[in-house]
Scaffold this active site. Structure first.
Site, PDB file in Angstrom:
ATOM      1  N   ASP A   1       0.876  -1.157   0.000  1.00 37.70           N
ATOM      2  CA  ASP A   1       0.000   0.000   0.000  1.00 37.70           C
ATOM      3  C   ASP A   1       0.923   1.219   0.000  1.00 37.70           C
ATOM      4  O   ASP A   1       2.101   1.137   0.357  1.00 37.70           O
ATOM      5  CB  ASP A   1      -0.965   0.001   1.190  1.00 37.70           C
ATOM      6  CG  ASP A   1      -2.166   0.923   0.944  1.00 37.70           C
ATOM      7  OD1 ASP A   1      -2.094   1.771   0.011  1.00 37.70           O
ATOM      8  OD2 ASP A   1      -3.171   0.824   1.662  1.00 37.70           O
TER       9      ASP A   1
HETATM   10  C1  BGC Z   1      -4.965   3.353  -0.165  1.00 39.67           C
HETATM   11  C2  BGC Z   1      -5.013   2.379  -1.320  1.00 39.67           C
HETATM   12  C3  BGC Z   1      -4.753   3.111  -2.601  1.00 39.67           C
HETATM   13  C4  BGC Z   1      -3.419   3.832  -2.508  1.00 39.67           C
HETATM   14  C5  BGC Z   1      -3.060   4.622  -3.758  1.00 39.67           C
HETATM   15  C6  BGC Z   1      -3.698   4.170  -0.164  1.00 39.67           C
HETATM   16  O1  BGC Z   1      -3.742   5.170   0.795  1.00 39.67           O
HETATM   17  O2  BGC Z   1      -5.070   2.644   1.065  1.00 39.67           O
HETATM   18  O3  BGC Z   1      -6.247   1.724  -1.360  1.00 39.67           O
HETATM   19  O4  BGC Z   1      -4.776   2.218  -3.673  1.00 39.67           O
HETATM   20  O5  BGC Z   1      -3.466   4.747  -1.427  1.00 39.67           O
HETATM   21  O6  BGC Z   1      -3.876   5.741  -3.868  1.00 39.67           O
END
Ligand code: BGC
Length: 776
Positions: free
Chosen positions: A251
């Protein structure tokens, strides 16, 4: 080990081809072609959304973008929530999950995959399939359900659809990411069985049935270990047990220790760190702190992803906005849950004189906030669509403002006046946009006070009230019982306005079901008192009793149960029957008849129970479902497959799945609390895989169908040989008292004529009969 400062071997001829280009007869680039520095670089992003290119080898950068209910291709390259290219905003998971239809999810996935391909995007970052542990999680709108089977199957459907267009999906957030509070650090304390059966099972289903190209590890820790550096999770469970062959991406910002992450099985760190962590990796390899083979593995997986992306078939030249919008409307119609419909107030007559009340009718809430926010190609509001479909007079009054501005009393008075003058008042209430988002959790389930007051006054002014609810997470309506008709429109995407009008006027017969229980009070909810934890730790004290499993175990009343949803027609169920399938699981069959006057769709749900189980179990668990369209007056022979693997529980002693033998109750119905027919079925178990040992209790030995007769035989022999002990040996009360004794402690106890040799011989014979290994 290759020298981190110099180039590796000769460039491979015809390296990984660019996305969009035909695969061709290329010799793939392998990690052996890369320097350590290149491998370190390749396994971390170039910016927020791209991998790094390796120009000398012709390895292109590929782009990943957020989803999951549409494409959020950022215009810029930095992290953030800036504008993105217009894309179709399909119903978010909160709505799609309510369709109980993985095939529908697949169709949505196909459309998203097409839009991604048109935009040259290699991977869409979705679906999110975390379990809705508490209705307070601010990001619940991005997840499907409180139930792992439903979450996993819906996720698998979306994955299959996206990937059918040559674009990768990314199942996220792995694992136990069930709250936003302290999400980047919080450590989840969860017992092994609950972790397996509730929090990992959906991922296992999505991985096994969807075969995603990628999977995103979560921010949080499990039992103190960050997911991004959890070797057990990322390698042993995910790859070795489930056979995942794709790439694990972090993530965004989840990597606390990149070197430890690579060793654990993380392949790609996102977003870019400006080369900071690449340097750490290069130094760790040089110092022997990171095996270069582990880095090779990660780099190889990035290369494989680039290769897969390069094989994407040609995409349409441009997006068919109309066709995808129409699909979004059709899908949204399949996601509306009719919660209540007293005296068949719905559907509305086309010429009904309507009062449309509530700001949401004109300013729709159609998706949640945060990284999943799509810039839609179009946006429908319910008021316009009701006016387009209806032929009667439609008067609108906002009743309140979404930001709380304005003269609340005057707005309410006007709305009540309009409601009183109409045949039917259709009231659009819901959670304001700022009530829920990625990044924080909610503190209550309540509607804003001015909306509750408005509903009370409208109910006092007129009888015919239809309430339409917009929300991402569960919302509590205090007067729910007094409202004749309630339509749960959750968040329906860009065409939700039209879909709501379609349902109100009966152009669409509602068929969706609650994928999350609506509780009566926050204090009733399973995680209450254990959410969101404190001091960096959260304890999943409710264990497996998540969602309906909890309310059913406590026989608690709820506002609306899991699986509930009405239709404009009615269905009757015939007798369920169960036949054994080839895999040892079941085919559950039930005739379902549409007894009303309209074409309708029934979601047939199969719940399974085992009373007298050797392990604690919820009263019933969803083990299969089917969404079936049935014409009026006709009967469908509905078949629901329950694979044997779905019947297994996690045996903590052996660390493996175990199907317990016994007489199971299979209940089939229209919701978790509307069970219409049942069948009992005898299921042969796997047998206990753990050998019986001297540490096994007398009760465990006696409960074993192989050991019990051997014990009875031995007791009889002893009683014959030592008549003085016969009374004691055959005294049932005494045996009950001693049932918790480990059998190894019986020899000599209280003068019993039991020897160590006898115990060991019995155990050996029993283990041999059970097919479990001999123990010394
Ligand atoms: C989120 C993800 C997301 C990523 C990119 C993170 O903060 O938890 O679900 O895909 O950011 O935006």
């Amino acid at each position: 080990m290759s020298d981190p400062t110099t180039s590796g071997s000769q460039p491979a001829a015809g390296a990984a081809s660019a996305p969009g280009a035909a695969g061709g007869d290329t010799v793939p680039v392998t990690p052996a072609d890369l320097t350590v520095a290149e491998k370190a670089g390749l396994t971390s992003g170039a910016d927020a959304w791209h991998t790094k290119a390796i120009d000398r080898l012709g390895v292109p950068a590929i782009m990943v973008t957020d989803g999951p209910h549409g494409l959020r291709k950022e215009a810029g390259s930095g992290p953030g929530l800036g504008p993105s290219v217009p894309a179709t905003c399909f119903p978010p998971a909160v709505a799609l999950g309510a369709s109980f239809d993985p095939v529908l999810a697949e169709r949505v996935g196909e459309a998203i995959g097409t839009e991604a391909a048109i935009e040259d995007v290699a991977v869409v970052l979705g679906p999110g399939i975390n379990i809705k542990r508490s209705p307070l999680c601010g990001r619940n709108f991005e997840y499907f359900s409180e139930d792992p089977l439903l979450s996993g199957l819906m996720g698998a459907g979306l994955v299959r659809g996206i990937q059918s267009r040559g674009v990768g999906a990314c199942v996220k957030h792995f694992a136990a990411n069930n709250q936003e509070t302290d999400r980047m650090r919080v450590s989840v304390d969860v017992d092994a069985r609950t972790l397996r059966e509730i929090y990992l099972r959906g991922f296992e289903i999505a991985v096994r049935e969807g075969r995603p190209w990628t999977l995103m590890c979560s921010y949080n820790r499990i039992e103190g270990v960050y997911s991004a550096q959890n070797r057990w999770l990322l390698t042993e469970v995910l790859r070795e047990e489930w056979g995942f062959d794709g790439l694990v991406v972090s993530d965004w910002g989840a990597v606390a220790d990149r070197v430890a992450s690579i060793a654990a099985g993380l392949d790609l760190e996102m977003p870019a760190t400006g080369g900071y962590t690449d340097g750490q990796v290069v130094r760790a390899v040089a110092a022997g702190d990171l095996a270069e083979a582990d880095l090779d593995t990660a780099a190889g997986r990035v290369l494989e992803l680039v290769r897969r992306a390069g094989q994407r078939p040609p995409a349409p030249a441009q997006l068919n906005v109309d066709a995808h919008h129409d699909l979004a409307r059709e899908v949204a119609g399949r996601c509306v849950v009719l919660l209540q419909n007293t005296d068949e107030l719905l559907p509305l007559a086309t010429d009904a004189r309507l009062a449309v009340i509530g700001a949401f009718a004109q300013q729709p809430r159609y998706q949640g906030a945060g990284s999943s926010r799509i810039d839609p190609t179009r946006l429908e509001d319910a008021l316009t669509e009701i006016r387009a479909l209806g032929t009667g007079e439609v008067t609108y009054a906002p009743g309140f403002t979404l930001d709380g501005a304005g003269d609340v009393t005057a707005l309410r008075a006007e709305a009540v006046r309009v409601a009183a003058g109409a045949e039917v008042a259709v009231l659009f209430l819901g959670l304001p946009p700022e009530a829920e988002s990625e990044g924080f959790d909610r503190e209550h389930l309540d509607l804003p006070a001015e909306q509750v007051a408005l509903l009370a006054e409208v109910l006092a002014a007129t009888e015919n009230v239809v309430l339409v609810l917009s929300h991402g997470g569960v919302v509590h309506v205090p007067q729910a019982e007094q409202v004749p008709a309630i339509v749960d429109a959750s968040l329906l995407g860009q065409a939700g306005g039209g879909a709501t009008a379609d349902v109100l006027f009966g152009r669409v017969n509602p068929s969706a079901r609650l994928s999350e229980t609506v509780p009566l009070r926050l204090a009733d909810t399973p995680a209450f008192g254990n959410f969101p934890g404190e001091n960096g730790q959260v304890r999943y004290g409710e264990g497996q009793l998540v969602g309906y499993r909890w309310y059913d175990a406590r026989t608690m009343p709820v506002a609306f149960p899991f699986g509930h949803g009405l239709s404009y027609t009615t269905f009757s169920y015939g007798q369920a029957s169960v036949v054994t399938a080839d895999d040892g699981g079941w085919q559950v069959r039930v005739p379902v008849t549409n007894t009303g006057g309209r074409l309708g769709r029934e979601v047939v749900q199969v719940y399974v129970s085992l009373s007298g189980s050797a392990v604690s179990r919820p009263p019933r668990e969803l083990k299969g479902f089917a969404s079936v369209e049935i014409p009026p007056g006709q009967t469908a022979e509905v078949e629901v497959a329950v694979p044997r693997s779905a019947l297994a529980v996690w045996d903590v002693r052996t660390g493996s799945w175990w199907v317990e033998g016994g007489q199971y109750l299979v209940q089939v119905g229209a919701s978790s609390r509307d069970l219409r027919t049942s069948a009992t079925v005898e299921l042969p178990g796997d047998g206990l895989q753990a050998p019986l040992t001297r540490e096994s209790s007398l009760a465990e030995v006696l409960a074993d169908r192989h050991a019990a007769p051997l014990v009875a035989q031995a007791v009889q022999q002893l009683a014959d040989q030592v008549p003085a002990a016969a009374g004691l040996l055959q005294d049932e009360e005494m045996m009950t008292l001693m049932s918790s004794f480990p059998v190894g402690r019986l020899p000599g106890y209280g003068g019993l004529p039991i020897t160590e040799q006898l115990v060991d011989d019995l155990l050996s014979a029993a283990n041999a009969a059970r097919g479990t290994p001999e123990v010394g």
